[in-house]
Design an enzyme around this catalytic site. Structure first.
Site, PDB file in Angstrom:
ATOM      1  N   SER A 159      59.773  32.427   3.063  1.00  0.00           N
ATOM      2  CA  SER A 159      60.466  33.657   3.435  1.00  0.00           C
ATOM      3  C   SER A 159      59.402  34.673   3.806  1.00  0.00           C
ATOM      4  O   SER A 159      58.551  35.004   2.977  1.00  0.00           O
ATOM      5  CB  SER A 159      61.306  34.177   2.267  1.00  0.00           C
ATOM      6  OG  SER A 159      61.760  35.477   2.548  1.00  0.00           O
ATOM      7  N   ARG A 160      59.429  35.162   5.040  1.00  0.00           N
ATOM      8  CA  ARG A 160      58.384  36.090   5.480  1.00  0.00           C
ATOM      9  C   ARG A 160      58.635  37.511   4.977  1.00  0.00           C
ATOM     10  O   ARG A 160      57.859  38.407   5.255  1.00  0.00           O
ATOM     11  CB  ARG A 160      58.266  36.058   7.006  1.00  0.00           C
ATOM     12  CG  ARG A 160      57.816  34.688   7.475  1.00  0.00           C
ATOM     13  CD  ARG A 160      57.516  34.598   8.951  1.00  0.00           C
ATOM     14  NE  ARG A 160      57.386  33.186   9.299  1.00  0.00           N
ATOM     15  CZ  ARG A 160      58.129  32.550  10.161  1.00  0.00           C
ATOM     16  NH1 ARG A 160      59.088  33.188  10.804  1.00  0.00           N
ATOM     17  NH2 ARG A 160      57.950  31.275  10.412  1.00  0.00           N
ATOM     18  N   VAL A 161      59.748  37.708   4.268  1.00  0.00           N
ATOM     19  CA  VAL A 161      59.985  39.003   3.625  1.00  0.00           C
ATOM     20  C   VAL A 161      59.397  38.968   2.220  1.00  0.00           C
ATOM     21  O   VAL A 161      58.882  39.949   1.712  1.00  0.00           O
ATOM     22  CB  VAL A 161      61.499  39.318   3.588  1.00  0.00           C
ATOM     23  CG1 VAL A 161      61.786  40.524   2.724  1.00  0.00           C
ATOM     24  CG2 VAL A 161      62.005  39.560   5.004  1.00  0.00           C
TER      25      VAL A 161
END
Length: 507
Positions: A372-374
């Site tokens: 997850s790039r968040v």
């Protein structure tokens, strides 16, 4: 006399009203499989709705190809009615669908019309709003960074691949491996997320069997999730034009809720079939084929769709639209054209691995390839504290597992890591349609990560989890309430949790 005649002529001229009406019309000169080409309509807009006059009543279409001497139209209704020579009229209106809160709890088709046999959605023509199917995504200034969790109820995802409200997270894997199940669990779990407003959910079924869509709707009804869900269905029996439109209709419905300052979650199941429908339309309209015969603008098509997911800042209403697109791979080939396209558009991916699935690990999430790039911005403090080491422990276990099968004697540290990895893998297993509220996930994962379960036999892990949660419900309800309310694992709550684990182990 001549003056009288002149005056009379002047009066006649001043009172003259022309009966001539001007209309923008064209004429069909070629009909194909769900598309037609026509002369005329020189001032038609891209994506404009057009009406084709047929013997059995009018049929709607969308002007998709604007060429020098002709217009390519995608037919939305029964294309078998359209014949060469039919008159086509422009409406001057870009394709739009009616949206509103009245749609919640209903099943609609790709044009926003009811498809569940329960009568009209809107009581009158004045109800609802028309939203364009294609719309420019919110700009950078209107957005804020993703900072609020959207809990899926799945331990492996909420702990290691967190999804935030306003994010685009891809679910990718082979067929029949549990992709849709993750999305349905995410919808069902939204009612468990205490302390946060429940997002309106839109499930878009593209190219699915009617029986599968009916089964999903029945499951959502049974779990009480249809009261905040809209299902947009363009099944396998629908024309390619409606399968192409359905995800955009779902996005428009979600944007309506986002513009009201609400949260919305839209699931596109799946974009592989959507791309196939668009390829079919494009080839029929004689657009040049590119890689894997897809048209060159297929990347632009999906980026237009997925960029509409956003978390708006407080000044612009504070609403959000979260997108969970699904992509089906063939034999795990994530390097194919559509998978690589959508991976590059989204903010991370949940990769489901066939080998894990067949080993009985459900959900079959590959921790190494999923991301997850968040990141932890979309996690509560309690989950951050508990799950910080989880991913590392599992990754080390997967590495060691590959070597260990050939080794005979192992040192104590390696044995401990392997045991911990096996325990955590067993703990993260979860049945379909059984999402777990995040506070219950926190207490279970705390026990696993901190080694309290290391001495338990692997087949007994799930039984211990059930017994432990039952014990906490009966004897230590305050622990769950404190975590749910504050989103944190305070020191005093942690001490109580340790005692509860020890007490359960002695039982």
């Amino acid at each position: 006399m001549s003056k009288e005649i002149i005056e009379k002529i002047k009066q006649e001229i001043s009172g003259f009203k022309s009966e001539i009406k001007t209309e923008r019309v064209g004429k069909v000169f070629e009909v194909g499989d769900g598309v037609c080409r026509m002369w005329g309509l020189s001032s038609v807009m891209a994506q404009e709705m057009v009406e084709i006059e047929t013997d059995g009543g009018g049929v709607n279409g969308i002007a998709l190809n604007l060429e020098e001497d002709s217009v390519g139209v995608v037919i939305l209704g029964d294309f078998l009615k359209v014949k060469e020579g039919n008159i086509v009229r422009g409406t001057g209106r870009v394709l739009s669908v009616r949206v509103g809160k009245e749609m919640v709890g209903r099943v609609v088709n790709a044009l926003g019309e009811p498809a569940d046999g329960r009568g009209p959605i809107f009581a009158s023509e004045k109800d609802g709003k028309f939203y364009p199917v294609e719309k420019i995504a919110p700009g950078v200034i209107t957005r804020e960074s993703v900072n609020t969790p959207l809990h899926t109820g799945i331990k492996a995802i909420d702990a290691m691949i967190p999804i935030g409200r306003g994010q685009r997270e891809l679910i990718i894997g082979d067929r029949q491996i549990g992709k849709s199940a993750i999305a349905i669990d995410a919808i069902v779990n939204q009612q468990n997320d205490t302390g946060r407003r429940t997002p309106f959910c839109i499930y878009v079924a593209v190219g699915q069997r009617d029986s599968k869509v009916a089964k999903i709707v029945a499951e959502l009804e049974k779990k009480g999730a249809m009261k905040y869900t809209v299902v947009v269905a363009a099944s396998a029996s629908s024309p390619a034009s409606l399968q192409y439109l359905a995800p955009f209709t779902g996005a428009a419905i979600g944007e309506f809720f986002m513009d009201q300052g609400e949260d919305a979650l839209v699931i596109y199941d799946d974009l592989t079939k959507h791309a196939n429908a668009y390829r079919q339309i494009s080839l029929l309209l004689r657009r040049p084929p590119g890689r894997e015969a897809f048209p060159g603008d297929i990347f632009y098509l999906h980026s237009r769709l997925l960029e509409r997911a956003a978390k708006l800042s407080k000044e612009y209403g504070g609403g959000s639209l979260t997108a969970l697109p699904i992509i089906e791979t063939q034999l795990g080939d994530v390097s194919a054209y559509i998978p690589t396209n959508v991976i590059s558009i989204t903010d991370g991916q949940i990769y489901l691995e066939p080998d894990l699935f067949y080993q009985g690990v459900r959900p079959a999430v590959n921790v190494g390839l999923s991301v997850s790039r968040v990141g932890s911005a979309a996690q509560t403090q309690a989950m951050k504290k508990v799950a910080g080491r989880l991913r590392l422990d599992l990754a080390q276990f997967r590495e060691l597992q590959a070597f260990v099968q050939f080794a005979t004697d192992l040192d104590e540290a390696t044995k401990k890591r392997i045991v911990r990895g096996q325990v955590l893998t067993e703990l993260l297993k979860q049945n379909d349609f059984e999402p777990m509220p995040f506070e219950r996930q926190v207490v279970v994962l705390y026990a696993g990560v901190n080694g309290y379960l290391d001495g338990i036999e692997l087949p007994e892990i799930q039984n211990f989890q059930k017994k432990f949660l039952d014990y906490i419900d009966k004897m230590h309800k305050g622990i769950l309430e404190a975590i749910a309310k504050s989103g944190e694992l305070a020191v005093d709550v942690e001490e109580k949790l340790k005692r509860a684990i020890e007490e359960t182990r002695k039982m």
